[in-house]
Scaffold this active site. Structure first.
Site, PDB file in Angstrom:
ATOM      1  N   SER A 140       0.809  -1.197   0.175  1.00 54.28           N
ATOM      2  CA  SER A 140       0.047  -0.160   0.023  1.00 54.28           C
ATOM      3  C   SER A 140       0.960   1.240  -0.012  1.00 54.28           C
ATOM      4  CB  SER A 140      -0.477   0.186   1.412  1.00 54.28           C
ATOM      5  OG  SER A 140      -1.562   1.312   1.190  1.00 54.28           O
ATOM      6  N   TYR A 164      -1.433  -0.435  10.953  1.00 55.02           N
ATOM      7  CA  TYR A 164      -1.333  -1.814   9.567  1.00 55.02           C
ATOM      8  C   TYR A 164      -0.511  -0.546   8.341  1.00 55.02           C
ATOM      9  CZ  TYR A 164      -3.189  -1.892   4.322  1.00 55.02           C
ATOM     10  OH  TYR A 164      -3.082  -2.270   3.488  1.00 55.02           O
TER      11      TYR A 164
END
Length: 246
Positions: A140, A164
């Protein structure tokens, strides 16, 4: 026929990646933590006429499960052409640095980092038998240290997910190291951000489609011998070249 294992492929981007690779003539081992969910996904694909697919039960957080998946695929083939480490979790809130719990960090890292290591190490022998082996680690853009520290980045004040995001930064470092260790081989190893995609992962708040997201992942599974390795791509962030800073 070339083959691919995709972890977390019973839904969302992983499922669509399976569909697109089936359409391109690959045999797909559809990895699913839950066997029933995986079987349902396979049934959907077969109903579309995409028959070269079978479910492989694999929980990337469990070494025994990963080893069992390796045995299962090893009984079917001596060669695996592509590994897409797609399985991932967001964790729970709070995600800020001062309040996120250690258990939250452990649970997210167990899937997003350790799960990738477990799976890659388990299947590296089958990948080594491929003529042009490919590993795609689904990352990501929020894992980019450069972007996160750039006050001009459009998500600078939004994407501060201590748990995350840091797991994706760790995954990126593993990608760099893995690509380096395999630099004198035919392997191509890259980290790919599928983009801010509308899935249940983000409560359908994303702006992109799973079709577009999967196409970005599949693109780097299909690169030829002239393709890049040890790179970090986010075509949503950089539409011109796709490559973004670590």
């Amino acid at each position: 026929m070339k083959s691919v294992l995709i972890t977390g492929a019973n839904k969302s981007i992983g499922f669509e990646s399976a569909r697109q690779l089936l359409q391109k003539g690959y045999y797909v081992y559809l990895g699913s933590r839950n066997l029933e969910n995986g079987l349902e996904a396979v049934d959907i694909l077969k109903a579309e006429g995409l028959t070269n697919v079978e479910v492989i039960q694999i929980d990337v957080t469990n070494q025994q499960s990963v080893d069992s998946a390796r045995v299962a695929i090893g009984k079917r083939t001596d060669v695996l052409d592509v590994l897409i480490n797609n399985a991932g979790v967001y964790g729970v809130n709070p995600q800020n640095a001062l309040n996120a719990t250690i258990d939250n960090f452990k649970n997210v890292y167990d899937t997003n980092v350790y799960g990738v290591v477990r799976t890659t190490q388990a299947f590296i022998d089958l990948l080594r038998h491929a003529h042009e082996p490919r590993i795609v680690n689904v990352s990501s853009s929020v894992g980019s240290l450069s972007l996160q520290s750039d006050t001009g980045w459009q998500f600078h004040d939004f994407a501060k997910f201590a748990v995350y995001a840091s797991s994706k930064s760790a995954l990126n470092m593993y990608t760099i190291t893995l690509a380096y260790e395999l630099r004198d081989t035919a392997f191509k190893v890259n980290a790919v951000d599928p983009g801010y995609t509308k899935t249940d992962f983000n409560f359908h708040q994303g702006t992109g489609t799973v079709e577009e997201a999967a196409s970005r992942v599949v693109k780097y599974a299909l690169i030829d011998h002239n393709g890049p390795t040890g790179k970090y791509f986010s075509e949503e962030t950089n539409p011109e070249t796709g490559e973004i800073p670590w």
